[in-house]
Design a protein around this motif. Structure first.
Motif, short mmCIF file in Angstrom:
data_model
loop_
_atom_site.label_atom_id
_atom_site.label_comp_id
_atom_site.label_asym_id
_atom_site.label_seq_id
_atom_site.Cartn_x
_atom_site.Cartn_y
_atom_site.Cartn_z
N CYS A 142 -34.77 -15.64 28.33
CA CYS A 142 -33.35 -15.57 27.99
C CYS A 142 -32.58 -16.67 28.73
O CYS A 142 -31.97 -16.42 29.77
CB CYS A 142 -32.78 -14.21 28.35
SG CYS A 142 -33.44 -12.83 27.40
N GLU A 144 -29.72 -19.28 29.88
CA GLU A 144 -28.27 -19.14 29.97
C GLU A 144 -27.63 -19.65 28.69
O GLU A 144 -27.99 -20.70 28.15
CB GLU A 144 -27.74 -19.93 31.17
CG GLU A 144 -26.26 -19.76 31.41
CD GLU A 144 -25.78 -20.49 32.66
OE1 GLU A 144 -24.56 -20.48 32.90
OE2 GLU A 144 -26.63 -21.06 33.37
N VAL A 148 -25.49 -14.17 21.46
CA VAL A 148 -25.53 -12.70 21.41
C VAL A 148 -24.62 -12.12 20.34
O VAL A 148 -24.76 -10.94 19.99
CB VAL A 148 -25.13 -12.09 22.78
CG1 VAL A 148 -26.13 -12.44 23.86
CG2 VAL A 148 -23.72 -12.52 23.20
N ALA A 174 -28.47 -10.26 32.66
CA ALA A 174 -27.24 -10.95 32.25
C ALA A 174 -27.14 -10.99 30.73
O ALA A 174 -26.05 -10.81 30.16
CB ALA A 174 -27.22 -12.36 32.83
N PHE A 175 -28.25 -11.22 30.04
CA PHE A 175 -28.24 -11.23 28.58
C PHE A 175 -27.82 -9.88 28.03
O PHE A 175 -27.01 -9.79 27.11
CB PHE A 175 -29.62 -11.61 28.06
CG PHE A 175 -29.72 -11.64 26.56
CD1 PHE A 175 -29.46 -12.80 25.86
CD2 PHE A 175 -30.05 -10.50 25.84
CE1 PHE A 175 -29.53 -12.83 24.47
CE2 PHE A 175 -30.12 -10.51 24.47
CZ PHE A 175 -29.87 -11.68 23.78
N ARG A 177 -26.01 -7.59 29.47
CA ARG A 177 -24.57 -7.39 29.70
C ARG A 177 -23.74 -8.11 28.65
O ARG A 177 -22.79 -7.54 28.09
CB ARG A 177 -24.20 -7.88 31.10
CG ARG A 177 -24.65 -6.96 32.22
CD ARG A 177 -23.97 -7.32 33.52
NE ARG A 177 -24.30 -8.66 33.98
CZ ARG A 177 -25.33 -8.96 34.78
NH1 ARG A 177 -26.15 -7.99 35.18
NH2 ARG A 177 -25.55 -10.19 35.16
N ARG A 178 -24.08 -9.36 28.36
CA ARG A 178 -23.32 -10.11 27.37
C ARG A 178 -23.49 -9.51 25.97
O ARG A 178 -22.53 -9.49 25.18
CB ARG A 178 -23.75 -11.58 27.37
CG ARG A 178 -23.39 -12.31 28.66
CD ARG A 178 -23.52 -13.83 28.51
NE ARG A 178 -24.86 -14.25 28.16
CZ ARG A 178 -25.20 -14.80 26.99
NH1 ARG A 178 -24.28 -14.97 26.04
NH2 ARG A 178 -26.44 -15.18 26.75
N GLU A 181 -21.24 -6.57 25.70
CA GLU A 181 -19.84 -7.02 25.55
C GLU A 181 -19.56 -7.50 24.13
O GLU A 181 -18.41 -7.45 23.67
CB GLU A 181 -19.55 -8.14 26.55
CG GLU A 181 -19.51 -7.66 27.99
CD GLU A 181 -19.53 -8.80 29.00
OE1 GLU A 181 -19.59 -9.98 28.55
OE2 GLU A 181 -19.50 -8.53 30.21
N SER A 182 -20.61 -7.95 23.43
CA SER A 182 -20.45 -8.41 22.05
C SER A 182 -20.64 -7.30 21.02
O SER A 182 -20.62 -7.56 19.82
CB SER A 182 -21.45 -9.55 21.76
OG SER A 182 -21.09 -10.70 22.47
#
Length: 224
Positions: A142, A144, A148, A174-175, A177-178, A181-182
């Protein structure tokens, strides 16, 4: 990611062979699970089914076969070459071809993708296809900035060993989490002591992945 490979000499790329390798084909399937093995960040050499990366996925196929109902079709995605290869994103195109071949074979089915390492990244990208219900990503690659937005309203389960030295479990977190959020229904589960090859605590990897696939195929399921 696994080690780099030298550029492809002329004539080493495979032609347009079938991208879908069925492993269980019910008479009247209600859903499908496709398995995507790992690879290299770059590499134009032909991908062979007896290499370690494809073989590593076979226990997951068997575990899922023993867990999900008999009316779920199971198949592997056959890559043309071993690498991701930058903007070519070769395994994503192979997965898209496999999905089209699946539709030709069995009609319009909901699909769950199971991918390891580079195959996890490819599965997460290929989840843009409307028939893909969810993804189980095993120690995925994954980078940066990996997209997503296309995962909105999709189910994503990431399994990552905390002793992985090839792909970064923090990048997976981190992926996830993003993705949440999407608008994705995304969750991450850590495999304590797990390594990238998924050899340590292999049974735990297989059982957890199979249970996640079964949950994604069940109406009213949740990734939480």
């Amino acid at each position: 990611m696994p080690g780099h490979e030298s550029p492809r000499p002329p004539g080493t790329a495979r032609g347009p062979a079938a991208a879908l390798r069925p492993r269980r084909t019910p008479r009247d399937p209600r859903a499908a699970v496709l398995f995507l093995h790992g690879g290299s960040d770059t590499g134009r050499a032909v991908s062979r089914p007896w290499y370690p990366a494809p073989l590593r996925m076979r226990p997951f196929v068997r575990a899922v076969a023993a867990t999900v109902p008999d009316d779920v079709l199971l198949a592997e995605v056959r890559y043309r070459v071993r690498g991701w290869n930058g903007t070519d994103a070769d395994p994503v195109h192979d997965t898209d071809r496999a999905l089209r071949e699946l539709a030709g074979l069995a009609g319009d089915l909901p699909v769950v993708l199971v991918g390891h390492s580079m195959g996890g990244r490819a599965a997460l990208r290929a989840a843009a296809a409307p028939e893909v219900r969810g993804v189980v990503a095993l120690a995925p690659w994954c980078p940066e900035g990996e997209p997503v937005a296309h995962l909105r309203d999709k189910d994503v389960v990431v399994l990552h060993g905390d002793h992985d030295r090839v792909t970064d479990p923090r990048a997976s977190a981190a992926f996830v989490r993003r993705a949440r959020e999407s608008g994705a229904r995304a969750a991450m589960r850590t495999v304590p002591g797990g390594d990238h090859a998924m050899l340590r605590h292999a049974g735990h990897w297989h059982r957890t992945a199979a249970a996640a696939v079964a949950a994604l195929l069940t109406p009213g399921r949740t990734t939480e």
